[in-house]
Design a protein around this motif. Structure first.
Motif, PDB file in Angstrom:
ATOM      1  N   GLY A 289      77.890  29.647   5.485  1.00  0.00           N
ATOM      2  CA  GLY A 289      76.295  30.026   5.244  1.00  0.00           C
ATOM      3  C   GLY A 289      75.423  29.071   6.143  1.00  0.00           C
ATOM      4  O   GLY A 289      74.357  28.885   5.833  1.00  0.00           O
ATOM      5  N   LYS A 290      76.034  28.273   7.221  1.00  0.00           N
ATOM      6  CA  LYS A 290      74.993  27.207   7.632  1.00  0.00           C
ATOM      7  C   LYS A 290      73.936  28.025   8.540  1.00  0.00           C
ATOM      8  O   LYS A 290      72.635  27.670   8.231  1.00  0.00           O
ATOM      9  N   SER A 291      74.202  29.153   9.179  1.00  0.00           N
ATOM     10  CA  SER A 291      73.363  29.703   9.964  1.00  0.00           C
ATOM     11  C   SER A 291      72.177  30.571   8.874  1.00  0.00           C
ATOM     12  O   SER A 291      71.167  30.594   9.053  1.00  0.00           O
ATOM     13  N   SER A 292      72.902  31.080   8.000  1.00  0.00           N
ATOM     14  CA  SER A 292      72.033  31.962   6.902  1.00  0.00           C
ATOM     15  C   SER A 292      70.995  30.906   6.233  1.00  0.00           C
ATOM     16  O   SER A 292      69.709  31.058   6.151  1.00  0.00           O
ATOM     17  N   PHE A 293      71.393  29.682   6.094  1.00  0.00           N
ATOM     18  CA  PHE A 293      70.575  28.483   5.507  1.00  0.00           C
ATOM     19  C   PHE A 293      69.445  28.311   6.436  1.00  0.00           C
ATOM     20  O   PHE A 293      68.323  28.012   6.155  1.00  0.00           O
ATOM     21  N   ILE A 294      69.741  28.160   7.674  1.00  0.00           N
ATOM     22  CA  ILE A 294      68.558  27.959   8.691  1.00  0.00           C
ATOM     23  C   ILE A 294      67.489  28.745   8.776  1.00  0.00           C
ATOM     24  O   ILE A 294      66.499  28.734   8.657  1.00  0.00           O
ATOM     25  N   ASN A 295      68.194  30.237   8.777  1.00  0.00           N
ATOM     26  CA  ASN A 295      67.508  31.227   8.691  1.00  0.00           C
ATOM     27  C   ASN A 295      66.562  31.443   7.415  1.00  0.00           C
ATOM     28  O   ASN A 295      65.243  31.734   7.377  1.00  0.00           O
ATOM     29  N   HIS A 296      66.830  30.789   6.215  1.00  0.00           N
ATOM     30  CA  HIS A 296      66.158  30.864   5.242  1.00  0.00           C
ATOM     31  C   HIS A 296      65.273  29.669   5.295  1.00  0.00           C
ATOM     32  O   HIS A 296      63.915  29.901   4.801  1.00  0.00           O
ATOM     33  N   LEU A 297      65.568  28.582   5.900  1.00  0.00           N
ATOM     34  CA  LEU A 297      64.486  27.495   6.136  1.00  0.00           C
ATOM     35  C   LEU A 297      63.156  27.882   7.052  1.00  0.00           C
ATOM     36  O   LEU A 297      62.154  27.741   6.855  1.00  0.00           O
ATOM     37  N   VAL A 298      63.787  28.813   8.031  1.00  0.00           N
ATOM     38  CA  VAL A 298      62.465  29.162   8.900  1.00  0.00           C
ATOM     39  C   VAL A 298      61.934  30.391   8.693  1.00  0.00           C
ATOM     40  O   VAL A 298      60.768  31.020   9.420  1.00  0.00           O
ATOM     41  N   GLY A 299      62.587  31.204   7.531  1.00  0.00           N
ATOM     42  CA  GLY A 299      61.837  32.271   7.333  1.00  0.00           C
ATOM     43  C   GLY A 299      62.007  33.722   8.178  1.00  0.00           C
ATOM     44  O   GLY A 299      61.100  34.536   8.231  1.00  0.00           O
ATOM     45  N   GLN A 300      63.071  33.461   9.148  1.00  0.00           N
ATOM     46  CA  GLN A 300      63.326  34.600  10.288  1.00  0.00           C
ATOM     47  C   GLN A 300      64.733  34.529  10.613  1.00  0.00           C
ATOM     48  O   GLN A 300      65.359  33.248  10.521  1.00  0.00           O
ATOM     49  N   PRO A 301      65.360  35.517  11.090  1.00  0.00           N
ATOM     50  CA  PRO A 301      66.776  35.623  11.506  1.00  0.00           C
ATOM     51  C   PRO A 301      66.859  35.290  12.731  1.00  0.00           C
ATOM     52  O   PRO A 301      67.329  35.928  13.622  1.00  0.00           O
ATOM     53  N   VAL A 302      66.642  33.805  13.007  1.00  0.00           N
ATOM     54  CA  VAL A 302      66.848  33.043  14.227  1.00  0.00           C
ATOM     55  C   VAL A 302      68.164  33.093  14.965  1.00  0.00           C
ATOM     56  O   VAL A 302      68.477  33.276  15.988  1.00  0.00           O
ATOM     57  N   GLN A 303      69.108  33.009  13.674  1.00  0.00           N
ATOM     58  CA  GLN A 303      70.390  32.714  14.087  1.00  0.00           C
ATOM     59  C   GLN A 303      71.282  33.774  13.732  1.00  0.00           C
ATOM     60  O   GLN A 303      71.076  34.432  12.563  1.00  0.00           O
ATOM     61  N   ALA A 304      72.152  34.250  14.440  1.00  0.00           N
ATOM     62  CA  ALA A 304      73.223  35.297  13.919  1.00  0.00           C
ATOM     63  C   ALA A 304      74.051  34.956  12.917  1.00  0.00           C
ATOM     64  O   ALA A 304      74.650  33.695  12.806  1.00  0.00           O
ATOM     65  N   THR A 305      74.210  35.734  12.008  1.00  0.00           N
ATOM     66  CA  THR A 305      75.141  35.471  10.728  1.00  0.00           C
ATOM     67  C   THR A 305      76.387  36.556  10.555  1.00  0.00           C
ATOM     68  O   THR A 305      76.098  37.672  10.969  1.00  0.00           O
ATOM     69  N   GLY A 306      77.261  36.189  10.004  1.00  0.00           N
ATOM     70  CA  GLY A 306      78.280  37.385   9.646  1.00  0.00           C
ATOM     71  C   GLY A 306      79.801  36.643   8.945  1.00  0.00           C
ATOM     72  O   GLY A 306      79.810  35.632   9.073  1.00  0.00           O
ATOM     73  N   LEU A 307      80.441  37.499   8.870  1.00  0.00           N
ATOM     74  CA  LEU A 307      81.594  37.057   7.950  1.00  0.00           C
ATOM     75  C   LEU A 307      82.642  36.424   8.761  1.00  0.00           C
ATOM     76  O   LEU A 307      83.269  35.379   8.572  1.00  0.00           O
ATOM     77  N   ALA A 308      82.822  36.955  10.277  1.00  0.00           N
ATOM     78  CA  ALA A 308      83.924  36.477  11.021  1.00  0.00           C
ATOM     79  C   ALA A 308      83.250  35.566  11.610  1.00  0.00           C
ATOM     80  O   ALA A 308      82.022  35.094  11.686  1.00  0.00           O
ATOM     81  N   PRO A 309      83.888  34.464  12.216  1.00  0.00           N
ATOM     82  CA  PRO A 309      83.596  32.905  12.853  1.00  0.00           C
ATOM     83  C   PRO A 309      82.193  33.537  13.891  1.00  0.00           C
ATOM     84  O   PRO A 309      82.595  34.377  14.838  1.00  0.00           O
ATOM     85  N   THR A 310      81.226  33.203  13.638  1.00  0.00           N
ATOM     86  CA  THR A 310      79.840  33.727  14.461  1.00  0.00           C
ATOM     87  C   THR A 310      79.673  32.967  15.717  1.00  0.00           C
ATOM     88  O   THR A 310      79.457  33.363  16.807  1.00  0.00           O
ATOM     89  N   ASP A 311      79.167  31.552  15.443  1.00  0.00           N
ATOM     90  CA  ASP A 311      78.507  30.801  16.369  1.00  0.00           C
ATOM     91  C   ASP A 311      79.884  29.935  17.312  1.00  0.00           C
ATOM     92  O   ASP A 311      80.797  29.517  16.391  1.00  0.00           O
ATOM     93  N   ASP A 312      79.876  30.114  18.280  1.00  0.00           N
ATOM     94  CA  ASP A 312      80.789  29.253  19.195  1.00  0.00           C
ATOM     95  C   ASP A 312      80.379  28.079  19.747  1.00  0.00           C
ATOM     96  O   ASP A 312      81.101  27.298  20.395  1.00  0.00           O
ATOM     97  N   GLY A 313      79.221  27.742  19.833  1.00  0.00           N
ATOM     98  CA  GLY A 313      78.587  26.729  20.555  1.00  0.00           C
ATOM     99  C   GLY A 313      77.479  26.230  19.636  1.00  0.00           C
ATOM    100  O   GLY A 313      77.328  26.668  18.618  1.00  0.00           O
ATOM    101  N   PHE A 314      76.937  24.996  19.886  1.00  0.00           N
ATOM    102  CA  PHE A 314      76.014  24.440  19.073  1.00  0.00           C
ATOM    103  C   PHE A 314      74.494  25.099  19.402  1.00  0.00           C
ATOM    104  O   PHE A 314      74.267  25.275  20.604  1.00  0.00           O
TER     105      PHE A 314
END
Ligand code: GTP
Ligand code: MG
Length: 458
Positions: A49-74
């Protein structure tokens, strides 16, 4: 009147850095760029839930989220007047970010690094860094194409707050998470905030208690702290319009307070900076102090061995000289020659023995067991009084760097101890008196995990 940042930089330059340089101890650059924006680093297992938490912080879906490993870079998120995405080199050379060190991680890392800008107020005071989730696969280095632990370490050293996410699916924590916690983040626990996320997925309190217990048990083995680690229990309410998640039956209002505390901790990041700086100085001071004591112990052992050898050589030479002098009165030339030859051979043998011993010492001093023994002897006083788990943990952290320094300098240079005792004594004073005084000036906060009340939320 100097600021705590200036005093810390001054102590580092006068006391810590000269000793580290003399004993080839690898330390990062200091002072930190105080103009750079404070950084919050999001680490944790994949899909926690890292990316979801970031989206929650900035109030918009800036990062992709999903159940499979989503981010492969920083991904680095910072303030910009327009929403935009830029590539890795822009992030490493950005003047407000101070991420220049990241370029050393190589092109494979930089090609997966992203810089995103958003006109969100929070990002004016903090920069957020989203990371690829940790996985169980062995050889993840190869699948990612770059040194993940080195990247985490570089971001973590620069960060002012590190949020480490776990979720109910992996309370045993992944292999990668354990190695990051035990090795990569060693010495940075004062910045670390652990979060058990997605608590809305639990079916009951016993279910939650079991998972919490398993996580604590695993973390206690991975993190060398005196206490069990504090873990904030969080969940994210689904965004408006988002598909409904399958939810458990816990009264979630209980956990809203924990999320608000985490959000508050993120907003407080700029205020943590000076505190972090002092904690880092203290940690670094302790590391260099221990390294210096182990080096001094190795140097002393080497000197002792060389002095014994010199005595052997002197004795052999004296014996050969006396034998030669006595043999001179013998009329046969063959006897005289034989005694002289034996004398010369004995001296050459003693000389060769010294060289062999010196080489063997240099080789053996890189051996873990020999280094551990030097550590035990150097800290004999403290270790015999009571078992100092903190000291042993510190030693585990620095041992690879000590081994590299010993290899680089060689034992002969470690044995040159002119003024070393004074330098070590000066550092001891800084670590035990001056740096703690600096912390007291900042308000007396100890380098503890934040949110000490989080356990009360269970
Ligand atoms: N039930 C529940 N689901 C959540 C929560 N937070 C995130 N999720 C879901 O968990 C899934 C993974 O979330 P991400 O934010 O992509 O996780 P991540 O840690 O960024 O994952 P990686 O980038 O792969 O490491 C998504 O489907 C989210 O909707 C939460 O608090 N509760
Ligand atoms: Mg993600």
């Amino acid at each position: 009147m100097s600021t705590p940042e200036q005093t810390a930089a001054d102590l580092h330059e006068r006391v810590l850095a000269p000793l580290a340089k003399r004993l080839a101890f690898d330390i990062a650059h200091w002072p930190k760029n105080s103009a750079a924006t404070p950084v919050v680093l999001f680490l944790g297992n994949h899909s926690s839930g890292k990316s979801s938490f970031i989206n929650h912080l900035v109030g918009q879906p800036v990062q992709a989220t999903g159940l499979a490993p989503t981010d492969d870079g920083f991904t680095v998120l910072t303030w910009g007047s327009q929403p935009a995405t830029a590539d890795g080199p822009t992030a490493t050379s950005h003047p407000r970010l101070d991420f220049g060190d990241l370029a050393h991680l190589g092109p494979a890392f930089t090609s997966k690094l992203r810089l995103k800008t958003l006109p969100h107020d929070l990002l004016r005071s903090v920069t957020l860094v989203d990371s690829p989730g940790m996985i169980d696969a062995m050889g993840a280095v190869n699948t990612r194409g770059y040194e993940f632990p080195a990247a985490v370490r570089t971001f973590a050293e620069r960060a002012d707050l590190i949020l480490f996410f776990f979720d109910p699916d992996k309370p045993g924590t992944t292999a990668e998470a354990v190695s990051v916690l035990t090795e990569t983040l060693a010495g940075l626990s004062h910045k670390l905030l652990l979060i058990l996320n997605k608590v809305d997925q639990f079916d009951s309190f016993p279910d939650l208690a079991r998972t919490y217990g398993t996580l604590c048990w695993n973390l206690a083995k991975a993190i060398a702290t005196k206490d069990i680690p504090h873990i904030a229990l969080c969940y994210l309410p689904p965004e408006d319009g988002a598909p409904q998640r399958a939810r458990g039956v816990l009264p979630l209002a209980e956990f809203d307070a924990a999320r608000l505390q985490v959000l508050e901790e993120i907003r407080r990041t700029p205020a943590r900076r000076a505190d972090n700086l002092v904690s880092e100085l203290l940690q670094r001071g302790r590391e260099i102090h221990l390294h210096a004591r182990v080096c001094r112990e190795l140097g002393r052992n080497y000197l002792r061995m060389r002095l014994q050898w010199l005595a052997t050589l002197a004795f052999t030479t004296l014996l050969a000289g006396v034998a030669g002098w006595l043999a001179w009165s013998v009329p046969e030339w063959s006897t005289r020659l034989l005694v002289v030859l034996i004398g010369v051979a004995a001296i050459a043998g003693a000389w060769w023995l010294g060289r062999w011993q010196a080489r063997r010492f240099a080789r053996r001093s890189l051996n873990t067991a020999v280094l551990d023994e030097a550590f035990s002897n150097a800290c004999e006083g403290e270790l015999t009084l009571r078992d100092r788990a903190d000291l042993r943990a510190l030693w585990e952290t620095i041992r690879p760097r000590t081994a590299r320094a010993v290899q680089l300098l060689g034992p002969a240079r470690l044995a040159v101890s002119f003024g070393l005792g004074m330098q070590i004594g000066r550092l001891h004073k800084a670590v035990t008196q001056e740096i703690p005084a600096l912390r007291r000036d900042l308000g007396g906060r100890q380098p503890e995990l934040p949110l000490p009340a989080s356990r009360a939320t269970v």
